[in-house]
Design an enzyme around this catalytic site. Sequence first.
Site, PDB file in Angstrom:
ATOM      1  N   SER A 142       0.853  -1.188   0.000  1.00 57.57           N
ATOM      2  CA  SER A 142       0.000   0.000   0.000  1.00 57.57           C
ATOM      3  C   SER A 142       0.888   1.237   0.000  1.00 57.57           C
ATOM      4  O   SER A 142       2.065   1.177   0.379  1.00 57.57           O
ATOM      5  CB  SER A 142      -0.894  -0.001   1.247  1.00 57.57           C
ATOM      6  OG  SER A 142      -1.642   1.191   1.340  1.00 57.57           O
ATOM      7  N   TYR A 156      -1.993  -1.129  10.417  1.00 54.18           N
ATOM      8  CA  TYR A 156      -2.074  -1.317   8.969  1.00 54.18           C
ATOM      9  C   TYR A 156      -0.824  -0.759   8.293  1.00 54.18           C
ATOM     10  O   TYR A 156      -0.206  -1.424   7.456  1.00 54.18           O
ATOM     11  CB  TYR A 156      -3.329  -0.619   8.434  1.00 54.18           C
ATOM     12  CG  TYR A 156      -3.551  -0.792   6.956  1.00 54.18           C
ATOM     13  CD1 TYR A 156      -4.028  -2.000   6.440  1.00 54.18           C
ATOM     14  CD2 TYR A 156      -3.306   0.247   6.061  1.00 54.18           C
ATOM     15  CE1 TYR A 156      -4.247  -2.162   5.074  1.00 54.18           C
ATOM     16  CE2 TYR A 156      -3.532   0.093   4.696  1.00 54.18           C
ATOM     17  CZ  TYR A 156      -3.999  -1.115   4.208  1.00 54.18           C
ATOM     18  OH  TYR A 156      -4.213  -1.277   2.861  1.00 54.18           O
TER      19      TYR A 156
END
Length: 265
Positions: A142, A156
């Site tokens: 990401s 995350y």
Amino acid sequence: MKKLEGKVALITGAAVGLGEGISTVYANYGAKLIMVDLDPNVEKTAERLRKEYNAEIITVVANVAHKEEMIAAVKKGIEAFGEINVACCNAGVCRLAPFEEFTDEMRDFHIDVNIKGVWNTCQAVIPEMLKEGKGSIVIASSVTGDIVADAGEAAYAMTKAALVGLTKCLAVEYANRNIRVNCSQLGYARTPMVEKMAVESNPEDPESAIQSIAVGVPMKRLAKPTEVGELFAFLGSDESSYLTGSQVVIDGGSTLPETMSIGTN
């Protein structure tokens, strides 16, 4: 000949969201699929793809956080198709919370799925790729963690950034054995996970949270899961034969602006 014709691809988190988008594009390009998900509805998604693309697909209900389940999933794929040429390590989770309120259980949930899940998938497929003398692994990292971050995303961000390091190491380790490893770095796509994050961010009006994301993207929209699938297809195909260890950002330009208020636009 379609770009993935003759290839067998294992895709994790394949039931919905990005995994469904990746699976859709792979089926369209002629790949045989091993669709893996913890959600039994993965078979429903697979049935749609069989009807729409006449795709050869098996589904496996498995938890990527459990290595033995991923080894079993790979074994089922080999029994069905004889080989695995591509692995799309897509399964991932994101839960939001202020750092001081983040529990150990929430932290470990991210580590188990986002890091160990990719680790387990790679350890399960690489021995089969070594037998074939080739393979391609695409890891879903990401922009979060490695490039940018938002408040509440500590677990995350940490786990997705770790996948960049894993990508680079595996790319170097297996380059001379004809296994390529690359990672995608997605901004935001319209998926069930992002919709859940929107609810966590703004329970009273989650749609406004999603629209606010789009405002900060130069292209003024979130990605479609199939657009991410197109990147995974390129990285999994022979078209990217000289790419390994790459981090490919796919974010509609969201990480480019220095500000959202200065400039001629």
